[in-house]
Enzyme design. Structure first.
Site, PDB file in Angstrom:
ATOM      1  N   ARG B  51      45.345  37.295  47.470  1.00  0.00           N
ATOM      2  CA  ARG B  51      45.837  38.467  46.736  1.00  0.00           C
ATOM      3  C   ARG B  51      44.787  39.090  45.828  1.00  0.00           C
ATOM      4  NH1 ARG B  51      49.766  34.010  44.099  1.00  0.00           N
ATOM      5  NH2 ARG B  51      50.316  32.837  45.999  1.00  0.00           N
ATOM      6  N   ASP B  53      44.753  41.386  42.427  1.00  0.00           N
ATOM      7  CA  ASP B  53      45.560  41.716  41.372  1.00  0.00           C
ATOM      8  C   ASP B  53      45.793  43.338  41.160  1.00  0.00           C
ATOM      9  OD1 ASP B  53      44.923  39.131  40.249  1.00  0.00           O
ATOM     10  OD2 ASP B  53      43.399  39.799  39.166  1.00  0.00           O
ATOM     11  N   TYR B 112      32.746  39.100  46.588  1.00  0.00           N
ATOM     12  CA  TYR B 112      33.611  40.213  45.553  1.00  0.00           C
ATOM     13  C   TYR B 112      32.309  40.960  44.926  1.00  0.00           C
ATOM     14  CZ  TYR B 112      38.363  38.502  45.597  1.00  0.00           C
ATOM     15  OH  TYR B 112      39.639  38.164  45.849  1.00  0.00           O
ATOM     16  N   ARG B 199      36.864  38.097  37.454  1.00  0.00           N
ATOM     17  CA  ARG B 199      36.953  39.016  36.385  1.00  0.00           C
ATOM     18  C   ARG B 199      36.773  38.222  34.999  1.00  0.00           C
ATOM     19  NH1 ARG B 199      42.957  41.337  36.803  1.00  0.00           N
ATOM     20  NH2 ARG B 199      42.228  41.988  34.952  1.00  0.00           N
TER      21      ARG B 199
END
Lengths: 254, 254
Positions: B51, B53, B112, B199
């Site tokens: 998933r 965000d 990422y 993050r």
């Protein structure tokens, strides 16, 4: 009168272009209006290093205007202008310059970047800042042909049909084709550019790369005929990235 | 039943995140709905490699779903889905995969990218895809500290407070800090990531770089205490860029 210069970034998407047009939203108009409000004086229309077309972006456009006072806090002024034009225009740097300064004069070089995304699938993350070309491109050929633009040439073939200036001789110092996967950037450095010149150069190189034009760039330059060149690449892939001046004291502008 | 996998690019700005939420606009929901319409069959909710965000983007998310027929033209299907979700979602690649395939299983690594713009002036051209950090950053220190994340660690310090999974041990293969002027990209490769992990890692490195945290990453990892780490960097700077599978036949997915 004291004179201020600024380095400006803008997103051209929401504007009719750099140049002021009555009843339309131009970058020149919006910046000038905002300066009038912030400085509480009439600065007129600000000058720039060159007009950008509707939809063309800038990361390092240089502008200039006269002011009444020699003691304006340029940092605060930049902050106020950026805040009022939030998200569309940002002042990157600002300072006083000699009152004879004009952003189009004594330019050592200007740099433009044009981004192409060469893939079959539609664009998402880069759609606002790149031209989507789905056809197969012969990038080796594009790179080879791109070198023929470098130097002093008559660019009549590579200028908009409805032009104003007579002399079409310009000098290109460098044209680099930088690729990162299917994302390719054309970086063009030159003294000055004719109307649509960068976009016609990129459009022609792409048309050569995808086999739509078989004439070489060397021939096209000699043709002096806009009709033989390729398409004008769309404006949203183009960005004025940097303006460099000869005067060492103006190096902070680019 | 035959199974299709797809590589998907999306702009997370207009979505409540990957995961389906009733009455909200999720990426999972919109893609699933569109597939139902195009295929004229009920494919249910599509699976993904993980998933993302709300606000997080993807350039190479991998999804999968079962279909009735083994003779669907995957190229046409991709084209239709991309057209219906124009500008927000694009299918980059698609094809049949073994029916046991699950996009979260047998992942060799996921990558990422997090983009930071470190400058005083507000962002214009990069505002949708980068975190604006105006403070002075000690990039040497950030690079030095970033290396301590590489390897197998308990990432309890670097996970969201309201977590679900028990085991916080994860492996990071690589964390590169790539800078281009004031634009800096963090590229993180690992087996899998906990909620908000990337993050919080970026937020903590930036907090170390701007002097808000004096503890080293090595200490923070041992602390196993979310309270000691830095802020959770905002979602719009993050992009899931690539998912790579162990199986050689699945290499086209990333």
């Amino acid at each position: 009168m004291p004179r201020i210069a600024m380095v400006v970034e803008y997103d051209g998407s929401g504007f009719c272009g750099w140049q002021y047009q009555p009843l339309q939203r131009s970058i020149q108009g919006e910046i000038s209006k905002t300066l009038n409000v912030v400085l509480r004086e009439y600065v007129g229309l600000v000058q720039s290093s060159g007009r950008t077309d509707a939809g063309v972006h800038a990361a390092g456009q240089v502008i200039s205007f006269k002011v009444d006072s020699a003691t304006i806090d340029c940092f605060k002024l930049s902050h106020s202008v950026s805040s009022l034009l939030r998200g569309e225009v940002a002042i990157i740097a600002a300072g006083y310059v000699p009152d004879v300064f004009h952003p189009r004069r004594n330019v050592q070089f200007k740099e433009y970047c044009y981004r192409v995304e060469n893939r079959k699938t539609p664009l998402v993350l880069s759609k606002k800042y790149a031209w989507h070309v789905p056809e197969k491109i012969d990038w080796k050929l594009v790179e080879h042909e791109s070198r023929f633009f470098v130097g002093e040439h008559d660019f009549t073939t590579f200028r908009a049909a409805g032009h104003e200036t007579r002399n079409a001789v310009r000098t290109i110092y460098d044209l680099a084709v930088v690729s990162d996967g299917c994302s390719v950037e054309f970086r063009i450095k030159g003294t000055g550019f004719l109307k649509h010149m960068v976009r016609i150069i990129v459009g022609t190189l792409i048309d050569i790369g995808r086999g739509k034009i078989s004439r070489s760039v060397a021939q096209l330059l000699l043709d002096c005929d806009r009709g033989r060149a390729g398409i004008t690449a769309p404006p949203h892939g183009l960005k004025m990235s940097r303006v460099r001046y000869e005067d060492a004291e103006l190096r902070w502008l680019g």
